[in-house]
Write a protein that holds these residues in place. Structure first.
Motif, mmCIF file in Angstrom:
data_model
loop_
_atom_site.group_PDB
_atom_site.id
_atom_site.type_symbol
_atom_site.label_atom_id
_atom_site.label_comp_id
_atom_site.label_asym_id
_atom_site.label_seq_id
_atom_site.Cartn_x
_atom_site.Cartn_y
_atom_site.Cartn_z
ATOM 1 N N GLU A 163 39.213 -21.512 -11.878
ATOM 2 C CA GLU A 163 38.774 -21.664 -13.271
ATOM 3 C C GLU A 163 37.386 -21.060 -13.471
ATOM 4 O O GLU A 163 37.131 -20.394 -14.473
ATOM 5 N N ARG A 215 37.744 -17.275 -13.519
ATOM 6 C CA ARG A 215 38.364 -16.826 -14.777
ATOM 7 C C ARG A 215 37.433 -16.984 -15.967
ATOM 8 O O ARG A 215 37.318 -16.088 -16.800
ATOM 9 N N ARG A 225 34.566 -13.462 -14.610
ATOM 10 C CA ARG A 225 35.298 -12.358 -15.229
ATOM 11 C C ARG A 225 34.574 -11.826 -16.467
ATOM 12 O O ARG A 225 34.614 -10.633 -16.746
#
Length: 155
Positions: free
Chosen positions: A122, A125, A129
């Motif tokens: 998580e 992401r 990212r």
């Protein structure tokens, strides 16, 4: 410009790296000085920046961070502005323990802690990212920490 500590300074630095709470009295005894000159030497090492601070070393597992991962990043854009923006955002994320600008295939390596694999995924992401300029992400995990030290060899 590097500063060259003498033999007494090296003994003091070695002792303080092992235990930053060592008293001036204990240090003075170790290096065979009285307390005042010993305190002055430690103060000079602090003022020069060789001693950059004193810290408590925490156990990440006991604090609930069961995963230690490494994130390798390739950047799409190598401009100074993008690098500065990226580095500012990385510094602001407490889950990132270290960030290194690398030579070779990847531009950066991040050392990241997370509670578990799901939290790590998580975090990658939702946080990594979206960092400025990130083109490619590769992750790996520590299976076993063989050595961790913040002690710098004092020659």
């Amino acid at each position: 410009m590097p500063i060259t500590p003498d033999a007494i300074d090296r003994q003091l630095l070695t002792a303080l790296q092992k235990n930053g709470r060592t008293t001036v009295g204990e240090l003075a005894e170790l290096v065979s000085l009285s307390q005042s000159p010993c305190w002055r030497r430690v103060r000079q090492l602090e003022d020069s920046g060789i001693i950059a601070g004193y810290h408590a070393r925490l156990d990440r597992k006991l604090l609930g961070y069961g995963v230690l991962g490494f994130v390798h990043l390739a950047m799409a854009d190598h401009t100074l502005e993008k690098a500065d923006a990226f580095e500012r955002e990385v510094v602001a994320l407490p889950q990132i323990l270290s960030c290194h600008n690398l030579s070779g295939r990847f531009d950066y390596q991040l050392e990241v802690v997370a509670r578990d694999l799901e939290a790590f995924a998580e975090f990658v992401r939702n946080n990594i990212r979206g960092l400025p300029g990130v083109r490619e992400i590769s992750t790996s995990f520590s299976l076993k920490e063989v050595k961790r030290s913040n002690e710098v060899p004092v020659k």
